[in-house]
Design an enzyme around this catalytic site. Structure first.
Site, mmCIF file in Angstrom:
data_model
loop_
_atom_site.group_PDB
_atom_site.id
_atom_site.type_symbol
_atom_site.label_atom_id
_atom_site.label_comp_id
_atom_site.label_asym_id
_atom_site.label_seq_id
_atom_site.Cartn_x
_atom_site.Cartn_y
_atom_site.Cartn_z
ATOM 1 N N SER A 97 0.832 -1.198 0.000
ATOM 2 C CA SER A 97 0.000 0.000 0.000
ATOM 3 C C SER A 97 0.872 1.254 0.000
ATOM 4 C CB SER A 97 -0.958 -0.039 1.199
ATOM 5 O OG SER A 97 -2.010 0.868 1.042
ATOM 6 N N HIS A 143 -7.369 -5.941 -0.268
ATOM 7 C CA HIS A 143 -6.169 -5.120 -0.384
ATOM 8 C C HIS A 143 -5.147 -5.542 0.674
ATOM 9 C CE1 HIS A 143 -3.793 -1.385 -0.498
ATOM 10 N NE2 HIS A 143 -3.966 -1.287 0.807
ATOM 11 N N GLU A 167 -9.586 -4.638 -5.744
ATOM 12 C CA GLU A 167 -9.167 -3.476 -4.946
ATOM 13 C C GLU A 167 -9.057 -2.224 -5.802
ATOM 14 O OE1 GLU A 167 -5.131 -3.153 -3.470
ATOM 15 O OE2 GLU A 167 -4.556 -4.945 -4.594
#
Length: 335
Positions: free
Chosen positions: A183, A307, A277
Site C-alpha cells: 500500500s 487489499h 481493490e
C-alpha cells in the site's frame, strides 16, 4: 493471473493433517477463486476496518483518532516461539529487527509498512514480517517511519533513505538488500528506488510491492470502478488524503506518482495486487511501464482477495502462500 519472469514451485510430501492443510495453503496460486477463509475474512474486514475508516472525518483530528485505534491493535500482535524481535534506533525514527528461525545474516529485507502514510507500525505488521523472514531466510528490518498528520510522505522517504544508508554502513552490500512494502509502503518502496537512483546510490537487488499506492492523486480507473468491491479502503477517503499530501506540489513529481516516473534502471520488481481493490490498475500500469523500461518485472493478480492481503496471513491462506511466491521471485531474480 501471473505475468513476467517465471517463478518455480517447490513441492513436498505432507504427512499429518496439519502439514496437509499448510501444504494446500502454501501451494495456492493467483487466478483461482478465493478460499472460503479468505472470503469470510474479507467480509469481516470490510465490515470493521473499511466502515471504521469511512466514519473518520477528513481532518487532522480524524487522522489522529484512527491512528490511535490502529495503534491499540498493534499492541496485541504477537509472534510464535522461535521468532525474535529487537529494536533499532535510526535517529529520526525507529525500526525493529524480526528474525524467524536462523536466517542468513548476510542478507536483509527492508520492509516499509502500509497505512496511507498516517497509520500502521512495525509492531502491527509482526504477523506478516516474521513470515517474510521465514520464507526468504533473511532478517527483516521493519521501519517505523514518521506519519501524518505531523509529517509528510517526504519525511517518510527521508526515513527510508536513512534506513537504507544504515544497512550499507552496517556492512550489507546493495546486492544483499531487498526492499519491499505494501500500500503506502509500496509507494514508499518505489520512491526510495527513484531517489537512490537520482543520487547515484547503488540500488538493492530487488523490490517487492504488494497492493502499492502508486499515484497519490488516485487517477487510475479502478479507484472508481472497484470502490464497492474494495474491502479495506474507502476510495473517497484515500483520494482526499492523496490531495492533502500533493497540495502545492507538482502532480507529476515521480516521488508522489511513481506510476508516471521513468523506471529505467530499477532492479527486478515483483508487483502483487487483487482484482477487486481500488489500487489494482496502479499495479497493472506500473508493471507495463516497468517492462517497457527494461525492468525485469513480474505481476501477480489474485482474485477475490482484500487489499494488502498478506497482512491478514493469520486468517487468509492466500496471504501465507504469497510469502512463498515472494521467496521464489527473489530466488529467480538472484537476490
Amino acid at each position: 493471473m501471473t505475468t513476467g519472469i517465471g517463478m518455480p514451485t517447490v513441492h513436498f510430501a505432507p504427512r499429518t493433517r496439519t502439514q496437509r492443510r499448510v501444504a494446500r495453503a502454501l501451494h495456492l496460486e493467483p487466478g483461482g477463486p478465493p478460499s472460503a477463509r479468505a472470503a469470510v475474512a474479507g467480509q469481516v474486514v470490510k465490515a470493521l476496518l473499511k466502515t471504521a475508516w469511512s466514519s473518520v472525518p477528513n481532518s487532522f483530528e480524524g487522522l489522529l483518532r484512527f491512528q490511535r485505534a490502529t495503534g491499540a491493535l498493534g499492541r496485541v500482535r504477537t509472534v510464535p516461539r522461535g521468532v525474535s524481535v529487537a529494536q533499532e534506533d535510526l535517529g529520526t525514527c525507529t525500526a525493529e529487527w524480526v528474525r524467524a528461525g536462523a536466517p542468513d545474516e548476510r542478507k536483509v529485507f527492508l520492509y516499509l509498512h502500509g497505512g496511507g502514510y498516517f497509520f500502521g507500525s512495525a509492531r502491527l505488521y509482526r504477523p506478516s514480517n516474521w513470515r517474510l523472514s521465514a520464507s526468504t531466510g533473511r532478517p527483516v528490518l521493519a521501519l517505523d517511519y514518521r506519519l501524518a498528520p505531523h509529517h509528510t510522505p517526504y519525511d517518510a522517504l527521508d526515513d527510508a533513505l536513512a534506513a537504507y544508508e544504515f544497512l550499507l554502513r552496517s556492512g550489507y552490500a546493495p546486492g544483499d538488500i531487498v526492499v519491499g512494502g505494501d500500500s503506502a509502503g509500496g509507494h514508499l518502496t518505489l520512491s526510495l528506488l527513484l531517489e537512490l537512483r537520482r543520487h547515484e546510490v547503488d540500488l538493492p537487488a530487488a523490490a517487492v510491492c504488494v497492493s502499492p499506492w502508486v499515484d497519490l492523486l488516485c487517477a487510475a480507473d479502478s479507484h472508481r470502478l472497484n470502490a464497492r468491491s474494495e474491502a479495506v479502503i474507502p476510495a473517497g477517503k484515500l483520494a482526499w488524503l492523496g490531495r492533502r499530501f500533493c497540495a502545492g506540489k507538482d502532480g507529476d513529481d515521480p516521488l508522489l506518482a511513481p506510476r508516471r516516473a521513468d523506471l529505467t534502471g530499477l532492479p527486478p520488481l515483483l508487483l502483487v495486487a487483487t482484482g477487486g481493490e481500488i489500487l489494482r490498475d496502479d499495479a497493472r500500469e506500473l508493471f507495463e511501464r516497468a517492462r517497457s523500461a527494461g525492468v525485469a518485472a513480474a505481476y501477480q493478480e489474485w482474485d477475490g482477495l482484500m487489499h494488502s492481503f498478506t497482512i491478514f496471513a493469520d486468517h487468509v491462506p492466500e496471504g501465507r502462500a504469497a510469502f512463498r511466491h515472494i521467496a521464489e521471485f527473489l530466488h529467480t531474480a538472484g537476490a
